[in-house]
Design an enzyme around this catalytic site. Structure first.
Site, PDB file in Angstrom:
ATOM      1  N   ASP A 108      -2.969  -2.139  12.215  1.00 46.42           N
ATOM      2  CA  ASP A 108      -3.785  -2.142  10.988  1.00 46.42           C
ATOM      3  C   ASP A 108      -5.068  -3.194  11.314  1.00 46.42           C
ATOM      4  O   ASP A 108      -4.746  -4.123  12.302  1.00 46.42           O
ATOM      5  CB  ASP A 108      -3.097  -2.443   9.746  1.00 46.42           C
ATOM      6  CG  ASP A 108      -3.831  -2.562   8.468  1.00 46.42           C
ATOM      7  OD1 ASP A 108      -5.077  -1.850   8.566  1.00 46.42           O
ATOM      8  OD2 ASP A 108      -3.458  -2.910   7.645  1.00 46.42           O
ATOM      9  N   HIS A 163       0.832  -1.266   0.044  1.00 49.37           N
ATOM     10  CA  HIS A 163      -0.084  -0.112  -0.180  1.00 49.37           C
ATOM     11  C   HIS A 163       1.060   1.386   0.167  1.00 49.37           C
ATOM     12  O   HIS A 163       0.994   2.093   0.908  1.00 49.37           O
ATOM     13  CB  HIS A 163      -0.949  -0.016   1.211  1.00 49.37           C
ATOM     14  CG  HIS A 163      -2.082   0.713   1.266  1.00 49.37           C
ATOM     15  ND1 HIS A 163      -2.534   1.835  -0.054  1.00 49.37           N
ATOM     16  CD2 HIS A 163      -3.276   1.041   2.021  1.00 49.37           C
ATOM     17  CE1 HIS A 163      -3.611   2.130   0.413  1.00 49.37           C
ATOM     18  NE2 HIS A 163      -4.126   2.198   1.427  1.00 49.37           N
TER      19      HIS A 163
END
Ligand code: NVA
Length: 308
Positions: A224, A128
């Site tokens: 996360d 990402h």
């Protein structure tokens, strides 16, 4: 030369620094660069859910003078209705750049090979990189530096964010420590790549299963979701195995007194992070979300410049 941003280590340490400086300049003067004036279109294709990516790219493309062209992956049927190379050739004839959120990294590589325009990874199963640029800009705003800082990443170290922190953090000269149970530790190949980068930047890389060791005296503590998009079938097993890695006040207390807490969102309060940390005074999650726009504008300006 045509450049793409498919993984964090597509950027050299110098290029990463240039992009972050450009992002800071664009944050200070949002309408100072208009490379998409016309407007030219930038295609955004979504094979997975999105909030931050769609809004920040759409706003950013508009600020650069361009038109955000949203393509819903399920309607396009990329790889089913038509092949990735055919989609790349078609969309590349309409848009100045292609931003794609998808699953397999190999699909992005194929898109980049055939599009004839720059391709940006807006999240894949593996990386990402846009989020990491936003996170690095956020850290530098709060800490005034990147090189030499220690960052602890907790939980699902095998997900895209774990890999991206290893690569981008090492590129920035940071000390990246991943704390994850055995089956959730990053891919060995990614760890080796990060370790090699760290030898050139003065950073370092450590992977361990003990969250307290990772968090001790850290400047930055990151987590996360424990159930990344595509992993929904494993929810029960993940929540059980990752429970000791929840970022609560007690664990956060092992970090430096002025440490910041980060999360790319969406966050699940009481699961991977407690509300008192996520909503607490040392959380910078809303800055991270805003900074997506500034860094992605910098990525587009830079890639369009390289593409000529
Ligand atoms: N690891 C998460 C990041 C969400 C922005 C996922 O892939 O779902």
């Amino acid at each position: 030369m045509m450049r793409h941003l498919l993984a964090d280590d597509d950027l050299s340490p110098a290029e990463q620094g240039e992009l972050l400086a450009l992002a800071a300049a664009l944050k200070a003067a949002p309408f100072s660069q208009r490379p998409l004036a016309g407007p030219r279109s930038v295609a955004m294709i979504f094979d997975k859910q999105t909030l931050r990516t769609q809004t920040s790219f759409s706003a950013g493309i508009a600020e650069l003078g361009g038109h955000p062209m949203v393509i819903e992956g399920s309607l396009a049927g990329i790889g089913t209705r038509e092949s990735v190379p055919d989609v790349a050739r078609v969309v590349g004839r309409q848009a100045a750049a292609i931003v794609w959120r998808t699953d397999a990294q190999q699909r992005l590589e194929e898109m980049a090979q055939h599009a004839g325009v720059p391709v940006v990874n807006a999240l894949s199963d593996d990386y990402h990189p846009c989020q990491l640029l936003a996170d690095l800009l956020t850290v530098s705003e709060h800490k005034g530096q990147l090189a030499g800082l220690s960052v602890a990443f907790l939980g699902d170290g095998a997900c895209n964010m774990g890999s991206s922190w290893l690569l981008a953090g090492a590129t920035a000269g940071m000390h990246v420590r991943i704390a994850a149970p055995q089956h959730f530790q990053p891919d060995q190949g990614v760890t080796d790549r990060a370790r090699k980068i760290a030898t050139t930047t003065g950073g370092s890389v450590a992977v361990d299963d003990d969250p307290v060791t990772a968090v001790r005296d850290a400047d930055v503590v990151v987590t996360d979701t424990w159930v990344s998009m595509g992993k929904e079938a494993e929810v029960e097993q993940r929540l059980a195995t990752l429970a000791p890695y929840r970022l609560g006040a007690e664990l956060f207390a092992h970090a430096k007194d002025d440490a910041i807490a980060m999360h790319c969102l969406p966050a699940y309060r009481g699961t991977e992070i407690d509300a008192e940390v996520l909503d607490g005074p040392r959380s910078v999650v809303w800055d991270e979300a805003e900074n997506r726009r500034h860094v992605q504008k910098a990525v587009l300006v830079w890639l369009l410049g390289a593409a000529g």
